[in-house]
Design a protein around this motif. Structure first.
Motif, PDB file in Angstrom:
ATOM      1  N   VAL A 250     -42.371  34.664  13.775  1.00  0.00           N
ATOM      2  CA  VAL A 250     -41.709  34.500  15.080  1.00  0.00           C
ATOM      3  C   VAL A 250     -41.058  35.802  15.519  1.00  0.00           C
ATOM      4  O   VAL A 250     -40.959  36.072  16.727  1.00  0.00           O
ATOM      5  CB  VAL A 250     -40.686  33.345  15.064  1.00  0.00           C
ATOM      6  CG1 VAL A 250     -41.375  32.016  14.793  1.00  0.00           C
ATOM      7  CG2 VAL A 250     -39.557  33.577  14.085  1.00  0.00           C
ATOM      8  N   ASP A 253     -43.917  37.754  17.029  1.00  0.00           N
ATOM      9  CA  ASP A 253     -44.262  37.177  18.325  1.00  0.00           C
ATOM     10  C   ASP A 253     -43.226  37.549  19.381  1.00  0.00           C
ATOM     11  O   ASP A 253     -43.573  37.820  20.541  1.00  0.00           O
ATOM     12  CB  ASP A 253     -44.360  35.655  18.225  1.00  0.00           C
ATOM     13  CG  ASP A 253     -45.571  35.196  17.428  1.00  0.00           C
ATOM     14  OD1 ASP A 253     -46.456  36.024  17.158  1.00  0.00           O
ATOM     15  OD2 ASP A 253     -45.621  34.004  17.052  1.00  0.00           O
ATOM     16  N   SER A 254     -41.953  37.563  18.997  1.00  0.00           N
ATOM     17  CA  SER A 254     -40.887  37.898  19.938  1.00  0.00           C
ATOM     18  C   SER A 254     -40.990  39.349  20.387  1.00  0.00           C
ATOM     19  O   SER A 254     -40.866  39.654  21.585  1.00  0.00           O
ATOM     20  CB  SER A 254     -39.515  37.657  19.289  1.00  0.00           C
ATOM     21  OG  SER A 254     -39.305  36.294  19.034  1.00  0.00           O
ATOM     22  N   SER A 325     -36.345  31.221  14.793  1.00  0.00           N
ATOM     23  CA  SER A 325     -37.278  30.395  15.570  1.00  0.00           C
ATOM     24  C   SER A 325     -36.651  29.962  16.890  1.00  0.00           C
ATOM     25  O   SER A 325     -37.347  29.828  17.905  1.00  0.00           O
ATOM     26  CB  SER A 325     -37.715  29.172  14.764  1.00  0.00           C
ATOM     27  OG  SER A 325     -36.611  28.356  14.423  1.00  0.00           O
ATOM     28  N   ASN A 328     -36.712  33.020  19.163  1.00  0.00           N
ATOM     29  CA  ASN A 328     -38.084  33.216  19.643  1.00  0.00           C
ATOM     30  C   ASN A 328     -38.326  32.409  20.917  1.00  0.00           C
ATOM     31  O   ASN A 328     -38.932  32.909  21.877  1.00  0.00           O
ATOM     32  CB  ASN A 328     -39.067  32.785  18.547  1.00  0.00           C
ATOM     33  CG  ASN A 328     -40.511  33.014  18.922  1.00  0.00           C
ATOM     34  OD1 ASN A 328     -40.874  34.049  19.471  1.00  0.00           O
ATOM     35  ND2 ASN A 328     -41.363  32.042  18.631  1.00  0.00           N
ATOM     36  N   ILE A 329     -37.821  31.193  20.954  1.00  0.00           N
ATOM     37  CA  ILE A 329     -37.945  30.359  22.155  1.00  0.00           C
ATOM     38  C   ILE A 329     -37.158  30.986  23.299  1.00  0.00           C
ATOM     39  O   ILE A 329     -37.641  31.072  24.449  1.00  0.00           O
ATOM     40  CB  ILE A 329     -37.445  28.932  21.871  1.00  0.00           C
ATOM     41  CG1 ILE A 329     -38.363  28.235  20.867  1.00  0.00           C
ATOM     42  CG2 ILE A 329     -37.369  28.123  23.166  1.00  0.00           C
ATOM     43  CD1 ILE A 329     -37.883  26.863  20.428  1.00  0.00           C
ATOM     44  N   HIS A 332     -38.892  34.036  24.779  1.00  0.00           N
ATOM     45  CA  HIS A 332     -40.058  33.646  25.581  1.00  0.00           C
ATOM     46  C   HIS A 332     -39.661  32.985  26.896  1.00  0.00           C
ATOM     47  O   HIS A 332     -40.507  32.827  27.792  1.00  0.00           O
ATOM     48  CB  HIS A 332     -40.959  32.699  24.780  1.00  0.00           C
ATOM     49  CG  HIS A 332     -41.894  33.400  23.840  1.00  0.00           C
ATOM     50  ND1 HIS A 332     -41.477  33.948  22.652  1.00  0.00           N
ATOM     51  CD2 HIS A 332     -43.226  33.647  23.914  1.00  0.00           C
ATOM     52  CE1 HIS A 332     -42.514  34.493  22.023  1.00  0.00           C
ATOM     53  NE2 HIS A 332     -43.584  34.325  22.767  1.00  0.00           N
ATOM     54  N   GLY A 336     -41.483  29.273  26.439  1.00  0.00           N
ATOM     55  CA  GLY A 336     -41.203  29.000  25.041  1.00  0.00           C
ATOM     56  C   GLY A 336     -41.004  27.531  24.741  1.00  0.00           C
ATOM     57  O   GLY A 336     -41.124  27.102  23.594  1.00  0.00           O
ATOM     58  N   TYR A 341     -47.560  26.973  24.014  1.00  0.00           N
ATOM     59  CA  TYR A 341     -47.101  28.056  23.137  1.00  0.00           C
ATOM     60  C   TYR A 341     -46.723  27.491  21.768  1.00  0.00           C
ATOM     61  O   TYR A 341     -46.344  26.333  21.654  1.00  0.00           O
ATOM     62  CB  TYR A 341     -45.915  28.788  23.774  1.00  0.00           C
ATOM     63  CG  TYR A 341     -46.316  29.823  24.801  1.00  0.00           C
ATOM     64  CD1 TYR A 341     -46.185  31.185  24.552  1.00  0.00           C
ATOM     65  CD2 TYR A 341     -46.845  29.435  26.029  1.00  0.00           C
ATOM     66  CE1 TYR A 341     -46.561  32.133  25.492  1.00  0.00           C
ATOM     67  CE2 TYR A 341     -47.225  30.374  26.977  1.00  0.00           C
ATOM     68  CZ  TYR A 341     -47.079  31.724  26.702  1.00  0.00           C
ATOM     69  OH  TYR A 341     -47.458  32.663  27.626  1.00  0.00           O
ATOM     70  N   CYS A 343     -44.206  28.396  19.845  1.00  0.00           N
ATOM     71  CA  CYS A 343     -42.788  28.568  19.479  1.00  0.00           C
ATOM     72  C   CYS A 343     -42.186  27.293  18.910  1.00  0.00           C
ATOM     73  O   CYS A 343     -41.477  27.321  17.894  1.00  0.00           O
ATOM     74  CB  CYS A 343     -41.986  29.004  20.708  1.00  0.00           C
ATOM     75  SG  CYS A 343     -42.599  30.483  21.535  1.00  0.00           S
TER      76      CYS A 343
END
Length: 373
Positions: A250, A253-254, A325, A328-329, A332, A336, A341, A343
């Motif tokens: 994550v 991804d972020s 995590s 990460n949302i 996004h 997110g 997605y 997430c």
């Protein structure tokens, strides 16, 4: 002092990642989320052929005979890919048989496990929702050379997929000294397994109901608690490694999204608020690695600090995974929260890891107790 992985372990990591990227893409993860079993037997068999399933099993029983430090490498990559498989439950059952089983039991069970032909699990939790000895009420009454078990277990990892379950039952009086471990076949008379719905759809849990089900003693009668404590430490380190893999993914991804998402003509990653979120995530990931690798080493070497290290690792990595995590949302933004997605899948796994075998607060209390506070 060098705490890095060996060349062989790094090669193992790259091999596992390459395999999972090919054999278990996120499209397959989402597909398996909708199935009853939650995993693909063909993929499990391939994992066994690669030696992953029997990694800790000695060579004399058909395994690879490696250490928990080697296993952490694989578990991280499984967490990274959100691999849907019965690996977590099977690991606990395997450890119990290795620690407490007779040579006959090991020869009967472990080669089939290593080959991917037999799946194990461990059933400990009951209605109270904890793994304390005082909360184990399921009874096992002696009947000749075997036992008859009656009661219910909850949140059994991959209980519906296991062929054999290691069940903690009360065979004696109150407390730890009255607990035994027994082997129960899922297809035996008096055994019912009911799949349970959970937040994390990538990892299955079940309710186990026993009504006079036959069981075979694993280890000494009334001597099962010590084995469970050792299995629990292994499970906590395994969960911590799973959390590292997910946290690192994550974070990646972020950072990638922060570089690609253009707002008002600039990537959102140029803003201090986003930069600092990613920096905090990286600190949590690297700190998680440090404590988990130490716990894995302690487990492999059998040092006195193993229980303390496992509890510290579970407490820290659970918080870190949940936070990374969640961030990460947030990074996004609106997308997110969408199903398309991934997430939310990592956030759900993080929440499941957080509460499995004790939440962070509970393990901090355990750390304090182990420090004699």
């Amino acid at each position: 002092m060098n705490f890095g992985f060996t060349e062989e372990q790094e090669f193992l990591r790259s091999t596992v990642r390459e395999f999972l990227e090919k054999e278990c893409p996120m499209s397959l993860v989402r597909e398996l989320m909708e199935t009853e079993s939650g995993y693909r037997p063909e993929l499990w068999k391939k994992m066994a052929e690669l030696g992953w399933v029997g990694l800790l099993i000695p060579e004399e029983y058909g395994g690879a005979g490696l250490t928990f430090v080697d296993l952490v490498v694989i578990l991280e990559e499984m967490g990274r890919s959100l691999l849907p498989s019965p690996y977590f439950g099977n690991l606990q059952g395997t450890q119990a048989v290795l620690m407490a089983g007779t040579d006959t039991q090991r020869k009967e069970i472990l080669p089939a496990v290593a080959a991917g032909d037999r799946i194990l699990s461990f059933a400990i939790t009951e209605e109270a929702g904890t793994e304390e000895a005082t909360d184990i009420q399921l009874r096992a009454e002696k009947e000749g050379a075997s036992f008859r078990l009656t009661g219910t277990k909850l949140f059994v990892p991959d209980g519906q997929n296991a062929d054999t379950l290691v069940v903690a039952a009360r065979t004696g009086g109150a407390g730890e000294s009255g607990i035994s471990l027994l082997l129960v076949e899922r297809q035996a008379q008096g055994v019912s397994v009911i799949p349970l719905q959970s937040m994390d759809q990538t990892r299955r849990i079940a309710e186990l109901r026993l009504d006079g089900a036959p069981g075979q003693l694993l280890g000494e009668e009334n001597g099962g608690w010590g084995t469970w404590e050792a299995v629990r430490d292994a499970a906590l380190v395994a969960l911590s490694a799973d959390a590292i893999g997910g946290s690192e993914k994550v974070l990646e991804d972020s950072v990638k999204y922060a570089k690609e998402r253009i707002q008002f003509g600039k990537p959102i990653g140029v803003h201090q608020a986003i930069k600092h979120k990613c920096a905090d995530m990286l600190i949590e990931v690297e700190s998680s690695k440090s404590i988990t690798y130490y716990a894995a080493w302690a487990l492999s070497e059998g040092v006195d600090e193993t229980a303390l290290a496992a509890a510290m690792a579970k407490a820290y990595t659970s918080d870190a995974y949940r936070h990374t995590s969640s961030e990460n949302i947030q990074i996004h933004g609106g997308v997110g929260f969408t199903w398309e997605y991934d997430c939310h899948l990592y956030f759900k796994r993080a929440k499941a890891v957080e509460v499995t075998y004790g939440n962070p607060s509970g393990h901090r209390e355990r750390v304090a107790q182990l420090m004699n506070l």
